[in-house]
Each structure stands twice: as C-alpha cells, then as structure tokens.
Motif scaffolding. Sequence first.
Motif, short mmCIF file in Angstrom:
data_model
loop_
_atom_site.label_atom_id
_atom_site.label_comp_id
_atom_site.label_asym_id
_atom_site.label_seq_id
_atom_site.Cartn_x
_atom_site.Cartn_y
_atom_site.Cartn_z
N GLY A 58 -10.13 4.83 -14.74
CA GLY A 58 -10.29 5.16 -13.32
C GLY A 58 -10.04 4.00 -12.39
N LEU A 59 -9.41 4.31 -11.28
CA LEU A 59 -9.39 3.41 -10.13
C LEU A 59 -10.44 3.96 -9.18
N VAL A 60 -11.58 3.27 -9.13
CA VAL A 60 -12.75 3.75 -8.40
C VAL A 60 -12.84 3.05 -7.05
N ILE A 61 -12.94 3.84 -5.99
CA ILE A 61 -13.14 3.26 -4.66
C ILE A 61 -14.55 3.61 -4.17
N ASN A 62 -15.09 2.72 -3.34
CA ASN A 62 -16.42 2.97 -2.79
C ASN A 62 -16.31 3.37 -1.31
N GLU A 63 -17.43 3.40 -0.63
CA GLU A 63 -17.46 3.82 0.77
C GLU A 63 -16.67 2.88 1.68
N ARG A 64 -16.52 1.62 1.25
CA ARG A 64 -15.78 0.63 2.05
C ARG A 64 -14.30 0.56 1.62
N GLU A 65 -13.90 1.48 0.75
CA GLU A 65 -12.53 1.54 0.23
C GLU A 65 -12.16 0.29 -0.56
N GLU A 66 -13.16 -0.31 -1.18
CA GLU A 66 -12.93 -1.40 -2.13
C GLU A 66 -12.68 -0.79 -3.50
N VAL A 67 -12.04 -1.54 -4.39
CA VAL A 67 -11.68 -1.03 -5.71
C VAL A 67 -12.51 -1.74 -6.78
N LEU A 68 -12.98 -0.95 -7.73
CA LEU A 68 -13.84 -1.47 -8.81
C LEU A 68 -12.99 -2.11 -9.91
N PHE A 69 -13.27 -3.37 -10.21
CA PHE A 69 -12.57 -4.12 -11.26
C PHE A 69 -13.55 -4.60 -12.32
N TYR A 106 -7.09 8.06 -13.27
CA TYR A 106 -7.54 8.96 -12.20
C TYR A 106 -8.07 8.16 -11.02
N LEU A 107 -7.79 8.67 -9.84
CA LEU A 107 -8.43 8.14 -8.64
C LEU A 107 -9.85 8.72 -8.60
N MET A 108 -10.84 7.84 -8.46
CA MET A 108 -12.24 8.26 -8.44
C MET A 108 -12.93 7.66 -7.23
N HIS A 109 -14.08 8.22 -6.91
CA HIS A 109 -14.90 7.71 -5.81
C HIS A 109 -16.35 7.64 -6.25
N SER A 110 -17.03 6.61 -5.81
CA SER A 110 -18.47 6.52 -6.06
C SER A 110 -19.17 6.03 -4.81
N SER A 111 -20.25 6.70 -4.46
CA SER A 111 -21.07 6.30 -3.32
C SER A 111 -22.35 5.62 -3.79
N SER A 112 -22.39 5.31 -5.09
CA SER A 112 -23.59 4.70 -5.67
C SER A 112 -23.78 3.27 -5.16
N VAL A 167 -18.25 -7.20 -13.44
CA VAL A 167 -17.86 -5.95 -12.78
C VAL A 167 -18.10 -6.14 -11.29
N CYS A 168 -17.10 -5.83 -10.48
CA CYS A 168 -17.30 -5.98 -9.04
C CYS A 168 -16.28 -5.16 -8.26
N TYR A 169 -16.65 -4.85 -7.04
CA TYR A 169 -15.71 -4.23 -6.11
C TYR A 169 -14.93 -5.34 -5.41
N LYS A 170 -13.66 -5.09 -5.18
CA LYS A 170 -12.81 -6.08 -4.53
C LYS A 170 -12.16 -5.50 -3.27
N TYR A 188 -1.84 3.99 -6.26
CA TYR A 188 -2.91 4.23 -5.28
C TYR A 188 -2.43 3.86 -3.88
N ILE A 189 -1.76 2.72 -3.74
CA ILE A 189 -1.24 2.29 -2.44
C ILE A 189 -0.22 3.28 -1.91
N ASP A 190 0.62 3.81 -2.80
CA ASP A 190 1.64 4.77 -2.39
C ASP A 190 1.02 6.03 -1.79
N LEU A 191 -0.19 6.37 -2.23
CA LEU A 191 -0.88 7.54 -1.70
C LEU A 191 -1.27 7.34 -0.23
#
Length: 201
Positions: free
Chosen positions: A74-85, A149-155, A170-173, A196-199
């Motif tokens: 997964g490419l996980v984005i959070n509420e700030r549209e950062e990506v989980l690495f 998959y593009l994923m989202h987490s609000s956790s 593990v961190c959001y970037k 993801y950027i192309d989207l």
Amino acid sequence: MYKVFINDKPIILTTSTNNEKDYPLLFFNNIIFEEVVEKLKSAIFKGVYLFSTNKERDFNKIKKVYKPVVAGGGLVINEREEVLFIFREGKWDLPKGRVEKGEKIQEGAIREVEEECGIGNISLKKLLLVTYHLFVYKENKRLKETHWYLMHSSSNQLLKPQLEEGITEVCYKSKKEIEKALLNTYANIKLVYQSYIDLQL
C-alpha cells in the motif's frame, strides 16, 4: 508492456521498437532468457528491451521458469496527504508482503500494512499498479508480483515498525521529504509513487 526488475534493472517486454532508454533491443524469440538475466546481474546491461509479437504469451513463458509469488502492498496517505514509508535494509520502502493462502489480495495488502507499520483504520481506495521483480529463493526461481493499492488512514496512533521483519523505522513523509527518500529506494517504489502523482494531474 511488462516491466520486470532484477537488481533494480528493467527487463521491458514490449511490442514496440520505439524505445525511450538507451538499452539494447533484443527479439524475445532469439534470446535465451537466462543469459539476459545474467548480463543484467553482471552489469553488462543496465536494462534491456525484449521485442515480442505476443507479450502475453511470452510473459507466460517467463512465468513458467520464474514461478509467481503474489504480494500486496500500500501507498498510504494520511489527513495531511503525507505518504507512509518504512525503512528496511538501508533503504526507504513502502509496506508490502506475501498474500497468504485463501486470502484475497486486497485483504493481504491491508494486513501487511497493518503488521509492518502498527497502524489501523485503513481504507482501500483503488489499485495503483502491479510491479514485478525476479529473485531466487532457496534455489527456486521466483517472479514477485506485487499489487499496489492507494490507501488512506486517519489513525493518530503511534506507528510501530515490525522489527522481526527488519523494519527499523516507520514514518509519514511530506512531498519534500519524499523527494529525498526516493534517492535511496527501489525502482519499483519510484513507479508506485509516480502512479500516485499521475492521479493528481
């Protein structure tokens, strides 16, 4: 077109002779695939185009030699549209892992993200792409087929790396931080992020 990586070098199976990179163009029917793989391993080739008149047929020939292993990530984005690495074995990566027997790919992808990052509340948005790379495991030739998959987490819970899997961070970037991380990652991960950027365009 199929793009299969070995040691971060691409084997591009294509029906076109108009190619962008300065890689040799070989005819699939005229090559011994293992010899091409060895030339990529030994740095004789930086990448290679394999021209095919039927890429599905020829890709299936590759899969007869390199047995597919299905994984999900997964490419996980959070509420700030950062990506989980995640950081593993000296490189930045995205969470992924092998799909278990009887498990749907989407389920496996979410499970792996949860296990590797210690995160919950994940929603799956859409399939970004499928990547491929060749490897040898216990003398068995494998083709890893990873469904991203593009994923989202609000956790807001504290992220926890799965240390037993060799993950040390593990961190959001942010976008700027991602640009730096992509200088120390795998070719497949660059493809996932670019999709993801192309989207967004």
